[in-house]
Design a protein around this motif. Structure first.
Motif, PDB file in Angstrom:
ATOM      1  N   LEU A  35      18.449  55.628  27.483  1.00 57.02           N
ATOM      2  CA  LEU A  35      18.315  54.797  26.299  1.00 57.02           C
ATOM      3  C   LEU A  35      17.037  53.966  26.351  1.00 57.02           C
ATOM      4  O   LEU A  35      16.312  53.838  25.353  1.00 57.02           O
ATOM      5  N   LEU A  36      16.747  53.386  27.510  1.00 57.20           N
ATOM      6  CA  LEU A  36      15.536  52.588  27.671  1.00 57.20           C
ATOM      7  C   LEU A  36      14.288  53.439  27.448  1.00 57.20           C
ATOM      8  O   LEU A  36      13.341  53.013  26.772  1.00 57.20           O
ATOM      9  N   ARG A  37      14.281  54.622  28.012  1.00 55.64           N
ATOM     10  CA  ARG A  37      13.107  55.497  27.887  1.00 55.64           C
ATOM     11  C   ARG A  37      12.910  55.940  26.443  1.00 55.64           C
ATOM     12  O   ARG A  37      11.785  56.076  25.970  1.00 55.64           O
ATOM     13  N   ARG A  38      14.009  56.179  25.752  1.00 58.54           N
ATOM     14  CA  ARG A  38      13.893  56.547  24.342  1.00 58.54           C
ATOM     15  C   ARG A  38      13.327  55.389  23.534  1.00 58.54           C
ATOM     16  O   ARG A  38      12.467  55.568  22.665  1.00 58.54           O
ATOM     17  N   ALA A  39      13.814  54.170  23.816  1.00 64.29           N
ATOM     18  CA  ALA A  39      13.341  52.996  23.082  1.00 64.29           C
ATOM     19  C   ALA A  39      11.864  52.723  23.322  1.00 64.29           C
ATOM     20  O   ALA A  39      11.161  52.214  22.442  1.00 64.29           O
ATOM     21  N   LEU A  40      11.381  53.053  24.498  1.00 59.77           N
ATOM     22  CA  LEU A  40       9.967  52.823  24.820  1.00 59.77           C
ATOM     23  C   LEU A  40       9.038  53.703  23.997  1.00 59.77           C
ATOM     24  O   LEU A  40       7.937  53.284  23.624  1.00 59.77           O
ATOM     25  N   THR A  41       9.471  54.917  23.708  1.00 61.48           N
ATOM     26  CA  THR A  41       8.578  55.888  23.068  1.00 61.48           C
ATOM     27  C   THR A  41       8.890  56.152  21.601  1.00 61.48           C
ATOM     28  O   THR A  41       8.005  56.554  20.852  1.00 61.48           O
ATOM     29  N   ASP A  42      10.115  55.923  21.175  1.00 60.08           N
ATOM     30  CA  ASP A  42      10.513  56.236  19.813  1.00 60.08           C
ATOM     31  C   ASP A  42       9.751  55.344  18.820  1.00 60.08           C
ATOM     32  O   ASP A  42       9.551  54.156  19.057  1.00 60.08           O
ATOM     33  N   GLU A  43       9.361  55.920  17.680  1.00 62.20           N
ATOM     34  CA  GLU A  43       8.623  55.154  16.671  1.00 62.20           C
ATOM     35  C   GLU A  43       9.482  54.050  16.060  1.00 62.20           C
ATOM     36  O   GLU A  43       8.968  53.058  15.548  1.00 62.20           O
ATOM     37  N   ARG A  44      10.807  54.209  16.117  1.00 63.60           N
ATOM     38  CA  ARG A  44      11.683  53.136  15.642  1.00 63.60           C
ATOM     39  C   ARG A  44      11.790  52.015  16.664  1.00 63.60           C
ATOM     40  O   ARG A  44      12.245  50.913  16.347  1.00 63.60           O
ATOM     41  N   GLY A  45      11.399  52.319  17.900  1.00 62.10           N
ATOM     42  CA  GLY A  45      11.495  51.344  18.968  1.00 62.10           C
ATOM     43  C   GLY A  45      10.154  50.698  19.251  1.00 62.10           C
ATOM     44  O   GLY A  45       9.507  50.151  18.364  1.00 62.10           O
ATOM     45  N   LEU A  46       9.700  50.816  20.502  1.00 63.28           N
ATOM     46  CA  LEU A  46       8.441  50.187  20.910  1.00 63.28           C
ATOM     47  C   LEU A  46       7.247  51.104  20.700  1.00 63.28           C
ATOM     48  O   LEU A  46       6.099  50.672  20.834  1.00 63.28           O
ATOM     49  N   ASP A  47       7.515  52.374  20.414  1.00 63.49           N
ATOM     50  CA  ASP A  47       6.472  53.326  20.031  1.00 63.49           C
ATOM     51  C   ASP A  47       5.300  53.344  21.016  1.00 63.49           C
ATOM     52  O   ASP A  47       4.132  53.372  20.620  1.00 63.49           O
ATOM     53  N   GLY A  48       5.599  53.301  22.321  1.00 67.55           N
ATOM     54  CA  GLY A  48       4.568  53.415  23.340  1.00 67.55           C
ATOM     55  C   GLY A  48       3.710  52.180  23.534  1.00 67.55           C
ATOM     56  O   GLY A  48       2.661  52.255  24.177  1.00 67.55           O
ATOM     57  N   ALA A  49       4.131  51.034  23.009  1.00 69.07           N
ATOM     58  CA  ALA A  49       3.311  49.814  23.102  1.00 69.07           C
ATOM     59  C   ALA A  49       3.178  49.331  24.540  1.00 69.07           C
ATOM     60  O   ALA A  49       2.171  48.721  24.911  1.00 69.07           O
ATOM     61  N   VAL A  50       4.196  49.591  25.358  1.00 72.77           N
ATOM     62  CA  VAL A  50       4.159  49.193  26.770  1.00 72.77           C
ATOM     63  C   VAL A  50       4.809  50.295  27.599  1.00 72.77           C
ATOM     64  O   VAL A  50       5.505  51.165  27.079  1.00 72.77           O
ATOM     65  N   THR A  51       4.569  50.221  28.900  1.00 73.10           N
ATOM     66  CA  THR A  51       5.231  51.128  29.834  1.00 73.10           C
ATOM     67  C   THR A  51       6.222  50.327  30.668  1.00 73.10           C
ATOM     68  O   THR A  51       6.187  49.097  30.694  1.00 73.10           O
ATOM     69  N   LEU A  52       7.098  51.052  31.362  1.00 72.37           N
ATOM     70  CA  LEU A  52       8.119  50.405  32.184  1.00 72.37           C
ATOM     71  C   LEU A  52       8.118  51.050  33.567  1.00 72.37           C
ATOM     72  O   LEU A  52       8.694  52.127  33.748  1.00 72.37           O
ATOM     73  N   PRO A  53       7.475  50.421  34.559  1.00 70.95           N
ATOM     74  CA  PRO A  53       7.445  50.965  35.917  1.00 70.95           C
ATOM     75  C   PRO A  53       8.848  51.129  36.484  1.00 70.95           C
ATOM     76  O   PRO A  53       9.810  50.503  36.016  1.00 70.95           O
TER      77      PRO A  53
END
Length: 452
Positions: free
Chosen positions: A186-204
């Motif tokens: 779920l976190l990984r989807r939110a990081l990249t999905d355009e409805r979510g964070l759309d790649g604005a940041v990464t999560l180590p």
């Protein structure tokens, strides 16, 4: 105005400005295939699939649905998905703030919408267990006449918290806590999905692992923490969410604790040994580490119940009922409030007088049985309720204890092989001191010694 949270205008506004809603709302699934976890409910042909008209047989016949599960497992999400998939209005109420008046207003609105516009309504009622019996009764006409499709959510066992007439008319679906893999996906989807964070940041990896831990199987908690940490990282000009930024944002230190590895067992062991040693402060420290690491509260409660019998026993006969009550409360309320219950039980057990007499007694008795010290049950103790038992001598000569003064009859109970064995050796600690006095008198009476 009715509290319709997902009107067409609201959805259109969200499409134009995705950041206008919280991340947890933006990432809410739109179809059953988007739902994370709950695979046992999403199989082809399942009642939930049929409810939205998928598969052979069409929609399921139930006019209401009860969703039972821990917080953050997707109860609101499933209700919303059902309304979207069936093209129905979605109205959400909480039993904490709403009463019969608000419920009737939604039902009346649903009847008007169905009659005037042919648009049926899904009424999502959160925390239905907080409604009284009379309040739940008010829902029955709407359910029976299908004026609305009721989807009720509860974190408590519906067989105890929902009235039988409503329960019998509902499709009961049990939701399970999300796994670490579910939360991670779920976190990984939110990081990249355009409805979510759309790649604005990464999560180590280290920050992701910490987020998974603090989520504790709660999707909403995970996404809320991710959104806050992402905002802080962007404000700092950081390309990724560092562990330090995450800790600062959620105001919680990263705990060195592996729920599936050595740390899991080491910390759990340290908790129990601290309780056994009556060090209440150390016990609370290890309890806090387990809670902060996202440990399953039911696991902690089970360990406390074991400790109550293993290390306290009859030195404080109230310890086990207290631990059992704590486990029941934990199962009903879940985190974060369950932390208070676990603290309550941990303090009580740590400060209770200690005795392992019950533990050593059963261990010694089992060891003798394994060594073959069993022997035949004395004839006078055998079952005498069947025809022919008397001819075999079974139950003959048995003295009914209630018929003798003092209620203890001088007769043999143990098989010959263990006659005279003493397994229970009570301590003089706490309430067990009384048992120490009683057991000696009882043993004397069984041998025919002493006075009633």
């Amino acid at each position: 105005m009715e509290p319709d949270l997902f009107t067409a205008a609201a959805e259109e506004r969200q499409e134009k400005d995705p950041t206008s809603s919280p991340l947890a709302v933006r990432m809410r699934p739109r179809t059953l295939d988007d739902v994370v976890g709950q695979q046992h409910l999403l199989k082809p042909g399942s009642p939930l699939r049929r409810l939205v008209g998928e598969g052979a047989g069409g929609p399921a016949g139930a006019s209401s649905v009860i969703l039972w599960g821990p917080p953050g497992t997707g109860k609101t999400t499933l209700a919303y998905v059902v309304s979207k998939a069936t093209n129905k209005r979605f109205v959400e109420l909480s039993a904490i703030t709403a009463g019969v008046k608000e419920v009737r207003a939604v039902i009346d609105g649903g009847r008007r919408a169905a009659g005037g516009f042919g648009k049926e309504t899904v009424l999502f009622l959160d925390e239905i267990h907080r409604f009284s019996k009379a309040q739940q009764d008010s829902l029955l006409p709407a359910v029976e006449n299908r004026w609305v499709t009721l989807i009720a959510a509860t974190t408590e066992n519906p067989y105890f918290s929902v009235i039988s007439p409503l329960l019998s008319r509902s499709l009961l679906l049990t939701l399970e806590s999300l796994t670490d893999d579910d939360i991670r996906g779920l976190l990984r989807r939110a990081l990249t999905d355009e409805r979510g964070l759309d790649g604005a940041v990464t999560l180590p990896d280290d920050a992701e692992a910490h987020l998974v831990r603090i989520a504790g199987g709660d999707a909403r908690r995970a996404l809320t923490a991710l959104e806050a940490a992402a905002g802080a990282a962007i404000a700092k000009g950081e390309p990724g969410i560092t562990l330090a930024t995450l800790e600062e944002t959620v105001d919680r230190a990263a705990v060195t604790y592996d729920r599936d590895g050595d740390q899991h067992y080491d910390v759990a062991s340290a908790l129990i040994k601290s309780i056994r040693g009556s060090d209440v402060d150390a016990a609370l420290h290890y309890l806090a580490r387990m809670i902060e690491a996202g440990e399953d509260p039911r696991f902690i409660a089970r360990r406390l119940m074991i400790s109550a019998s293993e290390d306290i026993g009859l030195a404080d006969p109230t310890a086990l009922p207290l631990a059992v009550a704590a486990a029941q409360a934990v199962a009903m309320i879940g985190f974060p409030e369950a932390a208070l219950t676990l603290s309550h039980a941990t303090i009580a057990l740590a400060l209770a007088p200690k005795s392992n007499a019950a533990t050593t007694a059963i261990a010694a008795a089992r060891a003798d049985v394994r060594d073959g010290l069993a022997g035949a049950v004395p004839a006078h103790l055998r079952d005498g309720h069947y025809k022919g038992a008397a001819k075999l001598g079974h139950a003959q000569g048995y003295v009914y204890p209630h018929d003798v003064p003092g209620g203890i009859a001088a007769q043999r109970y143990a098989p010959d092989a263990i006659h005279g064995k003493r397994y229970y050796e009570p301590t003089r600690y706490g309430a067990e001191a009384r048992y120490a006095d009683v057991v000696e008198k009882v043993r004397e009476r069984l041998r025919g010694e002493g006075t009633p």
